[in-house]
Structure formats: structure tokens, C-alpha cells
Scaffold this motif. Structure first.
Motif, PDB file in Angstrom:
ATOM      1  N   ASN A  73      46.839  62.392   4.609  1.00 58.05           N
ATOM      2  CA  ASN A  73      48.087  62.748   3.948  1.00 58.05           C
ATOM      3  C   ASN A  73      47.960  62.467   2.457  1.00 58.05           C
ATOM      4  O   ASN A  73      47.567  61.385   2.051  1.00 58.05           O
ATOM      5  N   GLN A  74      48.277  63.470   1.655  1.00 55.62           N
ATOM      6  CA  GLN A  74      48.269  63.323   0.202  1.00 55.62           C
ATOM      7  C   GLN A  74      49.684  63.614  -0.280  1.00 55.62           C
ATOM      8  O   GLN A  74      50.297  64.602   0.144  1.00 55.62           O
ATOM      9  N   VAL A  75      50.185  62.768  -1.145  1.00 53.39           N
ATOM     10  CA  VAL A  75      51.542  62.938  -1.660  1.00 53.39           C
ATOM     11  C   VAL A  75      51.491  63.642  -3.003  1.00 53.39           C
ATOM     12  O   VAL A  75      50.751  63.240  -3.898  1.00 53.39           O
ATOM     13  N   ASP A  76      52.286  64.712  -3.122  1.00 55.87           N
ATOM     14  CA  ASP A  76      52.399  65.472  -4.364  1.00 55.87           C
ATOM     15  C   ASP A  76      53.857  65.858  -4.545  1.00 55.87           C
ATOM     16  O   ASP A  76      54.321  66.851  -3.974  1.00 55.87           O
ATOM     17  N   PRO A  77      54.610  65.072  -5.335  1.00 57.95           N
ATOM     18  CA  PRO A  77      56.037  65.359  -5.512  1.00 57.95           C
ATOM     19  C   PRO A  77      56.328  66.741  -6.099  1.00 57.95           C
ATOM     20  O   PRO A  77      57.424  67.267  -5.925  1.00 57.95           O
ATOM     21  N   SER A  78      55.344  67.362  -6.755  1.00 55.46           N
ATOM     22  CA  SER A  78      55.587  68.660  -7.382  1.00 55.46           C
ATOM     23  C   SER A  78      55.825  69.776  -6.357  1.00 55.46           C
ATOM     24  O   SER A  78      56.332  70.830  -6.717  1.00 55.46           O
ATOM     25  N   ILE A  79      55.500  69.561  -5.084  1.00 50.10           N
ATOM     26  CA  ILE A  79      55.761  70.608  -4.091  1.00 50.10           C
ATOM     27  C   ILE A  79      57.222  70.600  -3.646  1.00 50.10           C
ATOM     28  O   ILE A  79      57.641  71.444  -2.885  1.00 50.10           O
ATOM     29  N   ILE A  80      57.984  69.622  -4.106  1.00 54.49           N
ATOM     30  CA  ILE A  80      59.429  69.459  -3.908  1.00 54.49           C
ATOM     31  C   ILE A  80      59.784  69.102  -2.466  1.00 54.49           C
ATOM     32  O   ILE A  80      60.495  68.159  -2.211  1.00 54.49           O
ATOM     33  N   GLY A  81      59.295  69.835  -1.516  1.00 52.75           N
ATOM     34  CA  GLY A  81      59.580  69.583  -0.101  1.00 52.75           C
ATOM     35  C   GLY A  81      58.696  70.470   0.742  1.00 52.75           C
ATOM     36  O   GLY A  81      57.882  71.238   0.229  1.00 52.75           O
ATOM     37  N   GLY A  82      58.840  70.366   2.050  1.00 59.43           N
ATOM     38  CA  GLY A  82      57.971  71.146   2.932  1.00 59.43           C
ATOM     39  C   GLY A  82      56.597  70.517   2.987  1.00 59.43           C
ATOM     40  O   GLY A  82      56.443  69.315   2.763  1.00 59.43           O
ATOM     41  N   ALA A  83      55.577  71.328   3.261  1.00 58.38           N
ATOM     42  CA  ALA A  83      54.227  70.801   3.381  1.00 58.38           C
ATOM     43  C   ALA A  83      53.194  71.891   3.138  1.00 58.38           C
ATOM     44  O   ALA A  83      53.470  73.080   3.282  1.00 58.38           O
ATOM     45  N   VAL A  84      51.989  71.436   2.774  1.00 55.94           N
ATOM     46  CA  VAL A  84      50.833  72.304   2.631  1.00 55.94           C
ATOM     47  C   VAL A  84      49.758  71.718   3.534  1.00 55.94           C
ATOM     48  O   VAL A  84      49.489  70.518   3.484  1.00 55.94           O
ATOM     49  N   LEU A  85      49.147  72.556   4.362  1.00 60.25           N
ATOM     50  CA  LEU A  85      48.094  72.108   5.263  1.00 60.25           C
ATOM     51  C   LEU A  85      46.823  72.865   4.924  1.00 60.25           C
ATOM     52  O   LEU A  85      46.815  74.097   4.863  1.00 60.25           O
ATOM     53  N   GLU A  86      45.735  72.104   4.701  1.00 62.32           N
ATOM     54  CA  GLU A  86      44.440  72.705   4.419  1.00 62.32           C
ATOM     55  C   GLU A  86      43.448  72.240   5.477  1.00 62.32           C
ATOM     56  O   GLU A  86      43.319  71.046   5.738  1.00 62.32           O
ATOM     57  N   MET A  87      42.753  73.236   6.089  1.00 65.52           N
ATOM     58  CA  MET A  87      41.753  72.915   7.104  1.00 65.52           C
ATOM     59  C   MET A  87      40.823  74.110   7.272  1.00 65.52           C
ATOM     60  O   MET A  87      41.273  75.257   7.252  1.00 65.52           O
ATOM     61  N   ASP A  88      39.550  73.838   7.430  1.00 66.69           N
ATOM     62  CA  ASP A  88      38.545  74.886   7.638  1.00 66.69           C
ATOM     63  C   ASP A  88      38.590  75.951   6.547  1.00 66.69           C
ATOM     64  O   ASP A  88      38.439  77.151   6.828  1.00 66.69           O
ATOM     65  N   GLY A  89      38.830  75.553   5.320  1.00 65.21           N
ATOM     66  CA  GLY A  89      38.856  76.503   4.217  1.00 65.21           C
ATOM     67  C   GLY A  89      40.099  77.366   4.166  1.00 65.21           C
ATOM     68  O   GLY A  89      40.188  78.289   3.371  1.00 65.21           O
ATOM     69  N   LYS A  90      41.063  77.070   5.020  1.00 62.42           N
ATOM     70  CA  LYS A  90      42.315  77.834   5.030  1.00 62.42           C
ATOM     71  C   LYS A  90      43.435  76.944   4.510  1.00 62.42           C
ATOM     72  O   LYS A  90      43.418  75.732   4.679  1.00 62.42           O
ATOM     73  N   ARG A  91      44.424  77.609   3.920  1.00 64.14           N
ATOM     74  CA  ARG A  91      45.557  76.888   3.344  1.00 64.14           C
ATOM     75  C   ARG A  91      46.845  77.536   3.823  1.00 64.14           C
ATOM     76  O   ARG A  91      47.040  78.745   3.649  1.00 64.14           O
ATOM     77  N   MET A  92      47.702  76.716   4.424  1.00 56.56           N
ATOM     78  CA  MET A  92      49.023  77.188   4.840  1.00 56.56           C
ATOM     79  C   MET A  92      50.037  76.466   3.960  1.00 56.56           C
ATOM     80  O   MET A  92      50.197  75.255   4.073  1.00 56.56           O
ATOM     81  N   ASP A  93      50.665  77.220   3.093  1.00 58.47           N
ATOM     82  CA  ASP A  93      51.579  76.626   2.122  1.00 58.47           C
ATOM     83  C   ASP A  93      53.017  76.931   2.517  1.00 58.47           C
ATOM     84  O   ASP A  93      53.491  78.059   2.386  1.00 58.47           O
ATOM     85  N   HIS A  94      53.698  75.925   3.025  1.00 57.02           N
ATOM     86  CA  HIS A  94      55.107  76.043   3.386  1.00 57.02           C
ATOM     87  C   HIS A  94      55.923  75.066   2.556  1.00 57.02           C
ATOM     88  O   HIS A  94      56.863  74.448   3.052  1.00 57.02           O
ATOM     89  N   SER A  95      55.529  74.958   1.288  1.00 61.75           N
ATOM     90  CA  SER A  95      56.246  74.050   0.389  1.00 61.75           C
ATOM     91  C   SER A  95      57.403  74.784  -0.270  1.00 61.75           C
ATOM     92  O   SER A  95      57.410  76.013  -0.387  1.00 61.75           O
TER      93      SER A  95
END
Length: 180
Positions: free
Chosen positions: A141-163
Motif C-alpha cells: 500500500n502506497q499513500v498518495d493524497p493527490s489522488i483525493i479518493g478511490g484507489a489505483v491498483l498496479e499489477m503485472d504491468g497493468k494499471r486500474m485507476d479508479h481514483s
């Protein structure tokens, strides 16, 4: 050249561990060795110094590691000294970890959130990902307040951005496109 050296030596270390059926033991030892080198940059500088004799370097390594690692791992460190590859030790150990994770089907996932995720949330995500992939997942888990809310998941070179920040940027883009 460094990545080629790391690959070659990491592969050799992995093969020895595999032959001896000591993949897990070597992994634990390599993590400990890596940690010590990471915390002591001066140690790497000494081991890489061209004017310090190999026997002196080996004595230093023996004093530091002899009681904490296997004889095989200690001899591996001696080989890096003899072959003047000590500057690559950390990269070599990282390569071993990559090979280990491939062999054991362990994958890394990075969850970026605006506030720290709870242990329960991380365990739930880990379980979901393990069920979906059939492998072992290690979630960081990495905290980044700039995403405001939601989450970003990175795995196997893929990124799912639901921030929320991503959604806002998408909305801004749609508004600009609509006004043109």
C-alpha cells in the motif's frame, strides 16, 4: 553491463539454490545480505575499492556474515570479491528475488490510496487477487493524497485507476471535447 552481470550471477545463485533444494533459505539469506548492504553504503565502497586486497575484503565479509548466512552464500560473496563484481551485489540479489518469485508464482501488486488502507482491506484485496490469478500476491500500500479518493491498483504491468483525481480529469476532458 550491470544488468547482464546481475542476470548471470543471479541465475547462477538461483540454480545452486535449486540444485540444493534451498530456494527459501537462500531467499531469506539474500534478503538479509541485501538489507545489510543497503544500510551500509560504506561497506560496498570498501568491497569495491581496487586498492584493498581480496583477502582483506573476504575477512570483512566473513566477520559480518559468517554467523548469519550459510557457507554457500558466504562463498558466493567471496566469488563476487574474486571476480570484482561486488558493486553488483545488490542487483544480483534483486535478480535472485525475481527468479524466486517467478518460480513460486508470486506477484507484486501496488495499491495506491489517498489514506492508508487497513489490514482487512489489504487482506481482502490479496484474497481476491489470489483467487483470480491462482498465484500468491503480495500487496503493498502506497499513500498518495493527490489522488483525493478511490484507489489505483498496479499489477503485472497493468494499471486500474479508479481514483477521484482520474475521474475528475476524465470529466474535464469530456467537457472540453463537448465545447469544441
Amino acid at each position: 553491463m550491470s544488468s547482464l552481470v546481475a542476470e548471470k550471477y543471479g541465475q547462477a545463485l538461483f540454480e545452486v539454490a535449486e540444485e540444493q533444494d534451498k530456494l527459501n533459505e537462500y531467499r531469506e539469506e539474500s534478503k538479509e545480505v541485501h538489507k545489510i548492504f543497503e544500510e551500509n553504503e560504506l561497506l560496498l565502497q570498501i568491497l569495491d575499492h581496487p586498492e584493498i586486497r581480496s583477502d582483506v575484503k573476504k575477512n570483512i565479509v566473513a566477520d559480518i556474515f559468517e554467523k548469519g548466512i550459510s557457507e554457500e552464500m558466504l562463498h558466493f560473496l567471496y566469488i563476487t570479491i574474486d571476480k570484482k563484481r561486488t558493486r553488483y551485489i545488490q542487483e544480483i540479489l534483486k535478480e535472485y528475488e525475481i527468479l524466486y518469485q517467478e518460480e513460486k508464482n508470486i506477484k507484486q501488486a501496488l495499491l495506491v490510496t489517498s489514506v492508508p488502507a487497513t489490514e482487512e482491506q489489504l487482506k481482502a484485496l490479496q484474497g481476491l487477487l489470489e483467487k483470480k490469478t491462482g498465484g500468491t500476491i503480495q500487496v503493498e500500500n502506497q499513500v498518495d493524497p493527490s489522488i483525493i479518493g478511490g484507489a489505483v491498483l498496479e499489477m503485472d504491468g497493468k494499471r486500474m485507476d479508479h481514483s477521484i483525481s482520474h475521474e475528475l480529469n476524465q470529466l474535464r476532458f469530456q467537457i472540453k471535447e463537448a465545447t469544441l
